[in-house]
Design a protein around this motif. Structure first.
Motif, short mmCIF file in Angstrom:
data_model
loop_
_atom_site.label_atom_id
_atom_site.label_comp_id
_atom_site.label_asym_id
_atom_site.label_seq_id
_atom_site.Cartn_x
_atom_site.Cartn_y
_atom_site.Cartn_z
N PHE A 5 0.84 -1.19 0.00
CA PHE A 5 0.00 0.00 0.00
C PHE A 5 0.87 1.24 0.00
N SER A 6 0.73 2.06 -1.03
CA SER A 6 1.47 3.31 -1.10
C SER A 6 0.51 4.45 -0.82
N ILE A 7 0.94 5.40 0.00
CA ILE A 7 0.07 6.54 0.28
C ILE A 7 0.51 7.80 -0.46
N ALA A 8 1.51 7.67 -1.34
CA ALA A 8 1.95 8.80 -2.14
C ALA A 8 0.77 9.35 -2.94
N GLY A 9 0.53 10.65 -2.80
CA GLY A 9 -0.56 11.30 -3.52
C GLY A 9 -1.93 11.13 -2.90
N LYS A 10 -2.04 10.33 -1.86
CA LYS A 10 -3.32 10.11 -1.18
C LYS A 10 -3.65 11.30 -0.27
N VAL A 11 -4.93 11.52 -0.04
CA VAL A 11 -5.39 12.57 0.86
C VAL A 11 -5.57 11.96 2.24
N ALA A 12 -4.84 12.49 3.22
CA ALA A 12 -4.89 11.96 4.58
C ALA A 12 -5.26 13.08 5.55
N VAL A 13 -6.15 12.78 6.47
CA VAL A 13 -6.53 13.70 7.54
C VAL A 13 -6.16 13.03 8.86
N THR A 37 -3.83 16.86 5.91
CA THR A 37 -4.56 17.91 6.63
C THR A 37 -4.52 17.56 8.10
N LEU A 38 -4.08 18.51 8.92
CA LEU A 38 -4.02 18.34 10.36
C LEU A 38 -5.27 18.96 10.97
N VAL A 39 -5.90 18.25 11.88
CA VAL A 39 -7.09 18.75 12.58
C VAL A 39 -6.82 18.66 14.07
N ASP A 40 -6.99 19.78 14.77
CA ASP A 40 -6.75 19.80 16.20
C ASP A 40 -7.41 21.04 16.78
N LYS A 50 5.12 23.36 7.63
CA LYS A 50 6.37 22.59 7.51
C LYS A 50 6.17 21.34 6.66
N LEU A 51 4.99 20.71 6.80
CA LEU A 51 4.70 19.47 6.09
C LEU A 51 4.12 19.71 4.70
N GLY A 52 3.87 20.98 4.37
CA GLY A 52 3.25 21.28 3.08
C GLY A 52 1.79 20.92 3.05
N GLY A 53 1.19 20.89 4.23
CA GLY A 53 -0.21 20.49 4.35
C GLY A 53 -1.09 21.65 4.78
N ASP A 54 -2.25 21.32 5.31
CA ASP A 54 -3.23 22.30 5.74
C ASP A 54 -3.57 22.03 7.20
N PHE A 55 -4.02 23.07 7.88
CA PHE A 55 -4.46 22.93 9.27
C PHE A 55 -5.89 23.43 9.39
N ILE A 56 -6.71 22.65 10.08
CA ILE A 56 -8.09 23.03 10.37
C ILE A 56 -8.27 22.96 11.88
N LYS A 57 -8.62 24.09 12.48
CA LYS A 57 -8.89 24.12 13.92
C LYS A 57 -10.31 23.59 14.13
N ALA A 58 -10.43 22.53 14.92
CA ALA A 58 -11.74 21.94 15.17
C ALA A 58 -11.73 21.16 16.48
N ASP A 59 -12.88 21.12 17.10
CA ASP A 59 -13.11 20.33 18.31
C ASP A 59 -13.88 19.09 17.88
N VAL A 60 -13.22 17.94 17.87
CA VAL A 60 -13.84 16.72 17.36
C VAL A 60 -14.93 16.16 18.26
N SER A 61 -15.13 16.76 19.43
CA SER A 61 -16.25 16.33 20.28
C SER A 61 -17.57 16.89 19.77
N GLN A 74 -11.99 17.98 2.05
CA GLN A 74 -12.36 17.41 0.75
C GLN A 74 -12.51 18.48 -0.31
N SER A 75 -13.02 19.65 0.05
CA SER A 75 -13.18 20.71 -0.94
C SER A 75 -11.82 21.24 -1.40
N GLU A 76 -10.81 21.18 -0.53
CA GLU A 76 -9.48 21.68 -0.87
C GLU A 76 -8.60 20.63 -1.54
#
Length: 146
Positions: A5-13, A37-40, A50-61, A74-76
């Motif tokens: 399984f390669s994750i190159a090019g895959k969208v990961a959250v 995409t980092l969510v925290d 630093k990772l070339g990704g995106d950050f979304i501020k969210a409370d997962v509760s 997903q929209s991005e």
């Protein structure tokens, strides 16, 4: 990353990715070529940059915030291939803890996984692909009265 399984090019959250295990997972995914995409609820914007990704501020509760973070990712970046629900909270104590502490613990450590599955499973099943990765701990088998 080599193997089946390669994750190159895959969208990961990755939730809970501002530090600790979540940060390490996000760093590894990015190193393997995933679009991360980092969510925290803590600021992880510097790490995302630093990772070339995106950050979304969210409370997962909060189910609405989980859905909104998934929709934004997903929209991005497109359909989410790997959703790693890693966010967690822990308070020291037992039955004497306030009900609000117990509810927050339940909401983050259990219901956040349910919210993510509700939001992602229909499209993953329709596409015939996608992975939900839920971090769990053996600590859940212990009682901490400390």
């Amino acid at each position: 990353m080599t193997g089946l399984f390669s994750i190159a090019g895959k969208v990961a959250v990755v939730t809970g990715s501002a530090r600790g295990l979540g940060q390490a997972i996000a760093e590894r995914f990015a190193a393997a070529g995933a679009k991360v995409t980092l969510v925290d609820w803590n600021d992880a914007s510097a790490l995302a940059e630093k990772l070339g990704g995106d950050f979304i501020k969210a409370d997962v509760s909060d189910e609405e915030q989980v859905k909104a973070s998934i929709e934004r990712a997903q929209s991005e970046l497109g359909p989410i291939d790997i959703y790693c629900a890693n966010a967690a909270v822990a308070d020291i104590g037992g039955v004497e803890l306030d009900d609000a502490v117990w509810q927050k613990t339940w909401s983050v450590n259990v219901m956040a996984h349910v919210y993510a599955a509700r939001a992602l499973l229909p499209s993953m099943l329709e596409r015939g692909e996608g992975y939900l990765v839920f971090t769990a701990s053996a600590a859940g088998l212990l009682i901490n009265m400390g």
